[in-house]
Scaffold this active site. Sequence first.
Site, mmCIF file in Angstrom:
data_model
loop_
_atom_site.group_PDB
_atom_site.id
_atom_site.type_symbol
_atom_site.label_atom_id
_atom_site.label_comp_id
_atom_site.label_asym_id
_atom_site.label_seq_id
_atom_site.Cartn_x
_atom_site.Cartn_y
_atom_site.Cartn_z
ATOM 1 N N LYS A 143 0.867 -1.189 0.000
ATOM 2 C CA LYS A 143 0.000 0.000 0.000
ATOM 3 C C LYS A 143 0.894 1.225 0.000
ATOM 4 C CE LYS A 143 -3.500 -2.302 2.730
ATOM 5 N NZ LYS A 143 -3.743 -2.472 4.176
ATOM 6 N N GLY A 195 -2.238 -6.656 8.400
ATOM 7 C CA GLY A 195 -2.833 -7.963 8.126
ATOM 8 C C GLY A 195 -1.864 -8.904 7.442
HETATM 9 P P1 ADP Z 1 0.112 -5.063 5.587
HETATM 10 O O1 ADP Z 1 -1.183 -5.771 5.300
HETATM 11 O O2 ADP Z 1 0.984 -5.819 6.526
HETATM 12 O O3 ADP Z 1 -0.093 -3.634 5.992
HETATM 13 P P2 ADP Z 1 0.454 -4.456 2.788
HETATM 14 O O4 ADP Z 1 -0.972 -4.793 2.568
HETATM 15 O O5 ADP Z 1 0.879 -3.054 2.606
HETATM 16 O O6 ADP Z 1 0.945 -5.005 4.216
HETATM 17 O O7 ADP Z 1 1.376 -5.299 1.795
HETATM 18 C C1 ADP Z 1 1.382 -6.681 1.746
HETATM 19 C C2 ADP Z 1 1.649 -7.152 0.356
HETATM 20 O O8 ADP Z 1 2.794 -6.518 -0.167
HETATM 21 C C3 ADP Z 1 1.936 -8.630 0.253
HETATM 22 O O9 ADP Z 1 0.851 -9.253 -0.393
HETATM 23 C C4 ADP Z 1 3.220 -8.715 -0.569
HETATM 24 O O10 ADP Z 1 3.149 -9.692 -1.573
HETATM 25 C C5 ADP Z 1 3.292 -7.339 -1.179
HETATM 26 N N1 ADP Z 1 4.655 -6.915 -1.530
HETATM 27 C C6 ADP Z 1 5.725 -6.803 -0.722
HETATM 28 N N2 ADP Z 1 6.816 -6.440 -1.410
HETATM 29 C C7 ADP Z 1 6.435 -6.294 -2.695
HETATM 30 C C8 ADP Z 1 7.103 -5.956 -3.900
HETATM 31 N N3 ADP Z 1 8.408 -5.683 -3.912
HETATM 32 N N4 ADP Z 1 6.391 -5.912 -5.035
HETATM 33 C C9 ADP Z 1 5.074 -6.214 -5.027
HETATM 34 N N5 ADP Z 1 4.385 -6.540 -3.925
HETATM 35 C C10 ADP Z 1 5.050 -6.592 -2.776
HETATM 36 MG MG MG Z 2 -2.462 -5.757 3.588
#
Ligand code: ADP
Ligand code: MG
Length: 400
Positions: free
Chosen positions: A201, A354
């Site tokens: 995000k 999450g």
């Molecule tokens: P959280 O739910 O912990 O706040 P986010 O929703 O922001 O985390 O991000 C989680 C997603 O980010 C995961 O599904 C992961 O696959 C993706 N992600 C992490 N690094 C990358 C990247 N370099 N490129 C694309 N997606 C990524």
């Molecule tokens: Mg998320």
Amino acid sequence: MRTIESLGDEALAGKRVLVRADLNVPMRDGAITDDRRIRAAVPTLRRLAAVGARAAVLSHLGRPKGVVVPELSLAPVAERLGELLGPVQFVPDTVGAAASAAVSGLGDGQVAVLENVRFDARETSKDDAERGALAAGYAALAEAFVSDGFGVLHRKQASVYDVARLLPSAAGELVAAEVAVLERLTEHPDRPYVVVLGGAKVSDKLAVIGNLLGRVDRLVVGGGMAFTFLAAQGLATGRSLLEPGLVDTVRQLLVEADERGVAIELPVDVVTAAQAAPDATSATVAVDAIGEDQMGLDIGPRTAERFAAALSDARTVFWNGPMGVFEVPQFAAGTRAVAEAVAASPGLSVVGGGDSAAAVRQLGFADDAFGHISTGGGASLEYLEGRELPGLAVLDGEGV
Ligand code: ADP
Ligand code: MG
């Protein structure tokens, strides 16, 4: 912050209580891949059931953007909640006739889960009147409101904010517990205080960094958001996640961090591939050598070492956002290395978000390897920035 006591536990006997929970669990092919948020909703519902309240649970799931998306129905979530809690009725409606009939029909101590609130576009509308109209529909279902969706407290949405202004309202058990941990992080955190950010995000999270700079000693940036930083340093990021509109903002942030003496750790190497697929051919390259047709999908091993070093003496850590596409094993090593370093850090460590919570679990870490695993990433970050969370502010003071 008003808590359930302020509603008078016993006064809730026989009353219809609307509960905003955050049951937004990760799903794959119709199956729940991490039920932590469902389990986190249980204490409040048990407590309400124990005093004989009749609970109607509201939640969102995913981002259906105001239309009915059958794959994002809360039905499987209600089923899982039922396994944890005892019988739970699922109602495929939120403010219509079926919802009011179902909620009116609840007996003392019974629980119903209503359908995904985001199937109605008014839930997340920027227009106060539209949200207000939906909130009035919610309020008509019940006699009190318990706000327990910690992960959405930073959202000014009908089932989070507006409905709380229409009914006697209070924070639930989960919200009270989460806020207690965040208070420890904001009031005199032990230093060094390190915040680790990653995930997908990007625009949401970039916006919080400016305010965090005044609070932390070090910022570690990986995951999808790192590429906007690398682009700000003039590097070519290929097909990696990128927010071109925020490159200038990030350039400013880097200058500001420098002036404030806050270290920002960025990747020096990344794992790239043409797609985030298990069978994709991957390569580990320096950040100035990302192929035009490649995507950066994890931090590389040299980066993982540097990030671990930045965490090794941290006395307070907040981590939100996986370092890579951890769902695919060949892009999970960076997230694993950072999880190990966070778990090993000597002070209070909090993991929020999450997907971050799902990641540490999927990678085999025990929950108690961390000081606290929060159910909310964005909400935690905004709290840590010192911003007022609308869903929390509305629970301050005397109330309705
Ligand atoms: P959280 O739910 O912990 O706040 P986010 O929703 O922001 O985390 O991000 C989680 C997603 O980010 C995961 O599904 C992961 O696959 C993706 N992600 C992490 N690094 C990358 C990247 N370099 N490129 C694309 N997606 C990524
Ligand atoms: Mg998320």
